[in-house]
Design a protein around this motif. Structure first.
Motif, PDB file in Angstrom:
ATOM      1  N   LYS A 140     -11.864 -20.663   5.587  1.00  0.00           N
ATOM      2  CA  LYS A 140     -12.324 -19.416   6.172  1.00  0.00           C
ATOM      3  C   LYS A 140     -12.111 -18.303   5.171  1.00  0.00           C
ATOM      4  N   MET A 141     -13.074 -17.430   5.091  1.00  0.00           N
ATOM      5  CA  MET A 141     -12.898 -16.266   4.236  1.00  0.00           C
ATOM      6  C   MET A 141     -13.256 -15.048   5.068  1.00  0.00           C
ATOM      7  N   LYS A 142     -12.306 -14.103   5.156  1.00  0.00           N
ATOM      8  CA  LYS A 142     -12.581 -12.878   5.898  1.00  0.00           C
ATOM      9  C   LYS A 142     -12.697 -11.727   4.918  1.00  0.00           C
ATOM     10  N   VAL A 143     -13.741 -10.947   5.084  1.00  0.00           N
ATOM     11  CA  VAL A 143     -13.922  -9.798   4.204  1.00  0.00           C
ATOM     12  C   VAL A 143     -14.050  -8.557   5.080  1.00  0.00           C
ATOM     13  N   ALA A 144     -13.262  -7.540   4.762  1.00  0.00           N
ATOM     14  CA  ALA A 144     -13.351  -6.279   5.513  1.00  0.00           C
ATOM     15  C   ALA A 144     -13.841  -5.187   4.559  1.00  0.00           C
ATOM     16  N   PHE A 145     -14.893  -4.471   4.986  1.00  0.00           N
ATOM     17  CA  PHE A 145     -15.391  -3.343   4.184  1.00  0.00           C
ATOM     18  C   PHE A 145     -15.010  -2.054   4.894  1.00  0.00           C
ATOM     19  N   ARG A 146     -14.322  -1.140   4.198  1.00  0.00           N
ATOM     20  CA  ARG A 146     -14.044   0.146   4.843  1.00  0.00           C
ATOM     21  C   ARG A 146     -14.948   1.252   4.294  1.00  0.00           C
ATOM     22  N   GLN A 147     -15.529   1.024   3.101  1.00  0.00           N
ATOM     23  CA  GLN A 147     -16.490   1.967   2.526  1.00  0.00           C
ATOM     24  C   GLN A 147     -17.690   1.168   2.073  1.00  0.00           C
ATOM     25  N   LEU A 148     -18.901   1.632   2.383  1.00  0.00           N
ATOM     26  CA  LEU A 148     -20.078   0.908   1.935  1.00  0.00           C
ATOM     27  C   LEU A 148     -20.935   1.805   1.054  1.00  0.00           C
ATOM     28  N   MET A 149     -21.351   1.281  -0.074  1.00  0.00           N
ATOM     29  CA  MET A 149     -22.215   2.058  -0.977  1.00  0.00           C
ATOM     30  C   MET A 149     -23.672   1.654  -0.802  1.00  0.00           C
ATOM     31  N   LEU A 150     -23.859   0.348  -0.642  1.00  0.00           N
ATOM     32  CA  LEU A 150     -25.243  -0.135  -0.538  1.00  0.00           C
ATOM     33  C   LEU A 150     -25.282  -1.455   0.227  1.00  0.00           C
ATOM     34  N   VAL A 151     -26.270  -1.583   1.096  1.00  0.00           N
ATOM     35  CA  VAL A 151     -26.567  -2.872   1.704  1.00  0.00           C
ATOM     36  C   VAL A 151     -28.055  -3.128   1.460  1.00  0.00           C
ATOM     37  N   ALA A 152     -28.375  -4.304   0.962  1.00  0.00           N
ATOM     38  CA  ALA A 152     -29.779  -4.624   0.692  1.00  0.00           C
ATOM     39  C   ALA A 152     -30.076  -6.030   1.183  1.00  0.00           C
ATOM     40  N   ALA A 153     -31.296  -6.208   1.694  1.00  0.00           N
ATOM     41  CA  ALA A 153     -31.717  -7.532   2.159  1.00  0.00           C
ATOM     42  C   ALA A 153     -33.122  -7.797   1.649  1.00  0.00           C
ATOM     43  N   THR A 154     -33.329  -9.006   1.154  1.00  0.00           N
ATOM     44  CA  THR A 154     -34.662  -9.363   0.678  1.00  0.00           C
ATOM     45  C   THR A 154     -34.815 -10.877   0.679  1.00  0.00           C
ATOM     46  N   THR A 155     -36.059 -11.331   0.616  1.00  0.00           N
ATOM     47  CA  THR A 155     -36.326 -12.763   0.529  1.00  0.00           C
ATOM     48  C   THR A 155     -36.784 -13.076  -0.889  1.00  0.00           C
ATOM     49  N   LEU A 156     -36.065 -13.972  -1.520  1.00  0.00           N
ATOM     50  CA  LEU A 156     -36.457 -14.349  -2.881  1.00  0.00           C
ATOM     51  C   LEU A 156     -37.091 -15.734  -2.859  1.00  0.00           C
ATOM     52  N   ILE A 157     -38.201 -15.889  -3.584  1.00  0.00           N
ATOM     53  CA  ILE A 157     -38.873 -17.194  -3.666  1.00  0.00           C
ATOM     54  C   ILE A 157     -38.725 -17.705  -5.096  1.00  0.00           C
ATOM     55  N   ASP A 158     -38.210 -18.912  -5.217  1.00  0.00           N
ATOM     56  CA  ASP A 158     -37.946 -19.475  -6.538  1.00  0.00           C
ATOM     57  C   ASP A 158     -37.930 -20.992  -6.422  1.00  0.00           C
ATOM     58  N   HIS A 159     -38.977 -21.640  -6.916  1.00  0.00           N
ATOM     59  CA  HIS A 159     -39.039 -23.105  -6.829  1.00  0.00           C
ATOM     60  C   HIS A 159     -38.733 -23.776  -8.159  1.00  0.00           C
ATOM     61  N   ALA A 160     -38.404 -22.960  -9.153  1.00  0.00           N
ATOM     62  CA  ALA A 160     -38.217 -23.544 -10.486  1.00  0.00           C
ATOM     63  C   ALA A 160     -36.844 -24.189 -10.607  1.00  0.00           C
ATOM     64  N   ASN A 161     -36.764 -25.204 -11.454  1.00  0.00           N
ATOM     65  CA  ASN A 161     -35.487 -25.829 -11.772  1.00  0.00           C
ATOM     66  C   ASN A 161     -35.127 -25.473 -13.201  1.00  0.00           C
ATOM     67  N   LEU A 162     -33.852 -25.345 -13.425  1.00  0.00           N
ATOM     68  CA  LEU A 162     -33.398 -25.036 -14.767  1.00  0.00           C
ATOM     69  C   LEU A 162     -33.410 -26.299 -15.612  1.00  0.00           C
ATOM     70  N   ILE A 163     -33.987 -26.188 -16.770  1.00  0.00           N
ATOM     71  CA  ILE A 163     -33.987 -27.341 -17.670  1.00  0.00           C
ATOM     72  C   ILE A 163     -33.145 -27.003 -18.894  1.00  0.00           C
ATOM     73  N   ILE A 164     -32.103 -27.768 -19.076  1.00  0.00           N
ATOM     74  CA  ILE A 164     -31.260 -27.565 -20.257  1.00  0.00           C
ATOM     75  C   ILE A 164     -31.314 -28.844 -21.057  1.00  0.00           C
ATOM     76  N   ALA A 165     -31.485 -28.724 -22.312  1.00  0.00           N
ATOM     77  CA  ALA A 165     -31.562 -29.947 -23.103  1.00  0.00           C
ATOM     78  C   ALA A 165     -30.923 -29.766 -24.462  1.00  0.00           C
ATOM     79  N   GLY A 166     -30.325 -30.833 -24.930  1.00  0.00           N
ATOM     80  CA  GLY A 166     -29.958 -30.936 -26.322  1.00  0.00           C
ATOM     81  C   GLY A 166     -28.802 -30.082 -26.794  1.00  0.00           C
ATOM     82  N   MET A 167     -27.728 -30.033 -26.047  1.00  0.00           N
ATOM     83  CA  MET A 167     -26.545 -29.328 -26.519  1.00  0.00           C
ATOM     84  C   MET A 167     -25.436 -30.361 -26.690  1.00  0.00           C
TER      85      MET A 167
END
Lengths: 245, 252
Positions: B103-130
Motif C-alpha cells: 500500500k502506498m498512501k500519498v497526501a497532498f496539502r498544496q497542489l500546483m498542477l493536475v493534468a489528465a490526458t490520454t496518450l496513444i503509443d503502440h510502438a515498442n522500444l528496440i535496443i540492439a547491439g550494446m
C-alpha cells in the motif's frame, strides 16, 4: 549404436534445410532412419525432416538422440567434395560423433538433448493444394525480395498466384493450372508470408523438383518436398503474417 | 488534455473524478504539489513533506518523483489501483497492489498542477547491439556460460582495469568473464589474462578461470586462449526485432 556411411551432399542437404531455422538440432535416430523436428526461436516456422536408412550407403543404428551443432557439422561438411562418402559413427564413451572424410577424422562433441524440446505439430486445416516446380516458385520469390519483405500466396481452382507489393513496385507471378503439376482448391485461399522465411524454405529444392504447397486463409502454409532421391522428405510449416490495414 | 492550476484539494478531487476516475485505464494523470508518502509492503518507508511530481500511468503504475535523480522515490507497479479522498483539507491517494500486498498512501496539502490526458503509443522500444546487453543476458542467465556459475559482481575494479563480470563456478573457483561486443581479438585475450593474474595475486588463489565471451571467436584467438589456459564462449546476442504482424505457429 550409430554407424553409417553416406554421400556428403545428402548431409549438406539436411543442414541446408534445418540451419535456416535453428543452430542446434536433435537428430532422432532409429533403425528406419533419421528424423529432425525443430521450431525456430521466434516460433514462426517448423521443419520436420525424414531421412530413410535407404538414403545411406551403410546404415546400422539403434534408437537414440544426438544433439548436433549444425554450424559445426556444416564446417566439417565443407571439407568434403561433392560425391565424397562420409562415415559417421557415434562414440558412446566420449559422447562424440566421429566423422571420417577420406583420411580425415573429425571428432565432434555433441550437445545435451535434454534442453531441446519435442515440438508439437499444430493441427491445421489447409483446404487448397498446389504442386509447383521449384524453379518457377524461386523466380517469383527472387523478384519479390527486391520489392518487399512479405508476399501473398493464393490458390483458386484455375491458378496459383504469388503477389508482392512494395512502396512503389509490385511483383506478380500467376501460374495457370496447365503449368502446375497438381491443383486442388475448393474456393480461393490466400495467406501472407515473410519472404525471408519462405525463400529459405524453397532454396534447398533442386530447380526441376516439385514443391507441394498446402494453403488456407490466413493460416500457416505447409511446404513439402523430397530430397536425397526421394529417400528424404521435408515438411515445413510457416505461420502467416497479418494483412496490413 | 485537461489541466487545472493551483486547485484546492477539493477542486483537485472533483477534477480527478471528472477526468480520470471514470476511465483510469485510458487516462494518464499527473499531479505536481507538496506531498507526503507512506509506504507499507515488502518494507516500510515514510517520505516527509516535499514538492514532487506524481504520475499515474494508464496501466495503473504510480511513480513519485523528487526534483532530482532518475529513479522515482516511491512507486507502485502495473495493475495498482488508486483511490482518491479528501481528509483534513488534504488530497489523499490510496494506491494498492495485490501481489505482493503493498500500500502506498500519498497526501497532498498544496497542489500546483493536475493534468489528465490520454496518450496513444503502440510502438515498442528496440535496443540492439550494446556490450551491456550481453552482460545483462549473462547476469540474468549465468547457465548460458555454464551450469552452476554464480555471478557476484559486475565491473569489478582490479589493478589493470575493471572486470566485466566476476563470479564463481560450482567448484567455487573464481571466474573472470570479459565480454566483447563483436569479434574477440588478440588484445582481448591479453586483457583477460591480466585480469586473471590480478585476481590470482589479490586472492593468492592458485586457480582462477578466465572466459572470453564474444559473438565470434576466430580460430587464431581460440589458439592463443588455449595456450594461455583461458576459455571462451561464443555468445550470440539475443536481438529480436519485434514484428507485430508476424504470427506464431503456437497460435494455431
Amino acid at each position: 549404436m550409430f554407424n553409417t556411411k553416406i554421400k556428403s551432399d545428402i548431409i549438406k542437404g539436411v543442414i541446408d534445410v534445418t540451419s535456416p531455422l535453428v543452430n542446434e538440432a536433435k537428430f532422432n535416430i532409429s533403425s528406419k532412419g533419421i528424423s529432425i523436428r525443430a521450431v525456430d526461436p521466434a516460433h514462426v516456422a517448423m521443419v520436420d525432416l525424414e531421412l530413410k536408412s535407404t538414403a545411406f550407403e551403410e546404415y546400422n543404428a539403434d534408437d537414440m538422440e544426438l544433439g548436433i551443432d549444425l554450424d559445426k557439422l556444416n564446417g566439417i561438411m565443407k571439407l568434403a567434395n561433392t560425391g565424397d562418402l562420409v562415415t559417421m559413427e557415434y562414440d558412446e564413451e566420449s559422447n562424440r560423433l566421429i566423422v571420417k572424410i577420406g583420411n580425415l577424422v573429425r571428432r565432434m562433441g555433441l550437445l545435451d538433448t535434454a534442453g531441446m524440446p519435442d515440438s508439437k505439430v499444430p493441427h491445421l486445416d489447409l483446404p487448397a493444394k498446389a504442386m509447383v516446380k521449384a524453379s518457377e516458385l524461386s523466380k517469383g520469390v527472387r523478384a519479390s525480395e527486391a520489392v518487399s519483405d512479405h508476399l501473398a500466396l493464393s490458390v483458386d481452382k484455375d491458378s496459383f498466384e504469388l503477389f508482392a507489393e512494395g512502396d512503389t513496385d509490385t511483383v506478380n507471378l500467376k501460374l495457370p493450372k496447365t503449368l502446375l503439376l497438381e491443383l486442388h482448391a475448393p474456393g480461393k485461399f490466400k495467406s501472407l508470408f515473410s519472404i525471408d522465411y519462405f525463400s529459405n524454405m524453397i532454396k534447398p529444392v533442386k530447380s526441376d523438383d516439385p514443391i507441394s504447397i498446402n494453403i488456407g486463409n490466413d493460416n500457416p502454409i505447409r511446404v513439402e518436398f523430397d530430397f536425397a532421391e526421394k529417400h528424404g522428405h521435408v515438411t515445413y510449416l510457416l505461420a502467416p503474417r497479418i494483412e496490413s490495414e | 488534455m485537461h489541466t487545472v492550476i493551483h486547485p484546492s484539494p477539493s477542486d483537485a478531487l472533483q477534477f480527478i473524478k471528472q477526468h480520470h476516475s471514470s476511465k483510469p485505464e485510458k487516462t494518464m494523470l499527473l499531479i505536481i504539489g507538496e506531498c507526503m508518502v507512506d509506504y507499507h509492503g515488502r518494507a516500510k518507508s515514510l517520505l516527509d513533506w516535499g514538492e514532487r511530481l506524481l504520475l499515474i500511468k494508464q496501466d495503473g503504475t504510480v511513480l513519485v518523483h523528487q526534483p532530482i535523480m532518475r529513479e522515482p522515490v516511491n512507486w507502485q507497479p502495473t495493475g495498482s489501483i488508486t483511490e482518491f479522498t479528501i481528509k483534513d483539507n488534504q488530497l489523499f491517494l490510496n494506491c494498492r497492489n495485490r501481489k505482493p500486498p503493498e500500500k502506498m498512501k500519498v497526501a497532498f496539502r498544496q497542489l500546483m498542477l493536475v493534468a489528465a490526458t490520454t496518450l496513444i503509443d503502440h510502438a515498442n522500444l528496440i535496443i540492439a547491439g550494446m556490450e551491456v546487453d550481453v552482460v545483462n543476458q549473462i547476469v540474468d542467465n549465468p547457465t548460458m556460460i555454464e551450469e552452476g556459475l554464480r555471478i557476484v559482481k559486475r565491473e569489478k575494479p582490479v589493478k589493470t582495469g575493471a572486470i566485466d563480470l566476476y563470479g564463481f563456478d560450482k567448484e567455487h573457483i573464481p571466474v573472470v568473464i570479459e565480454v566483447k561486443r563483436s569479434l574477440a581479438t588478440i588484445s582481448s585475450v591479453h586483457q583477460l589474462r591480466m585480469y586473471v593474474n590480478d585476481i590470482k595475486k589479490d586472492r593468492t588463489e592458485p586457480k582462477v578461470r578466465g572466459i572470453l565471451c564474444a559473438p565470434k571467436v576466430p580460430d587464431m584467438v581460440k589458439k592463443l586462449l588455449e595456450e594461455q589456459r583461458l576459455e571462451w564462449r561464443e555468445v550470440k546476442r539475443n536481438v529480436v526485432i519485434p514484428d507485430n504482424r508476424q504470427r506464431k505457429l503456437t497460435e494455431f
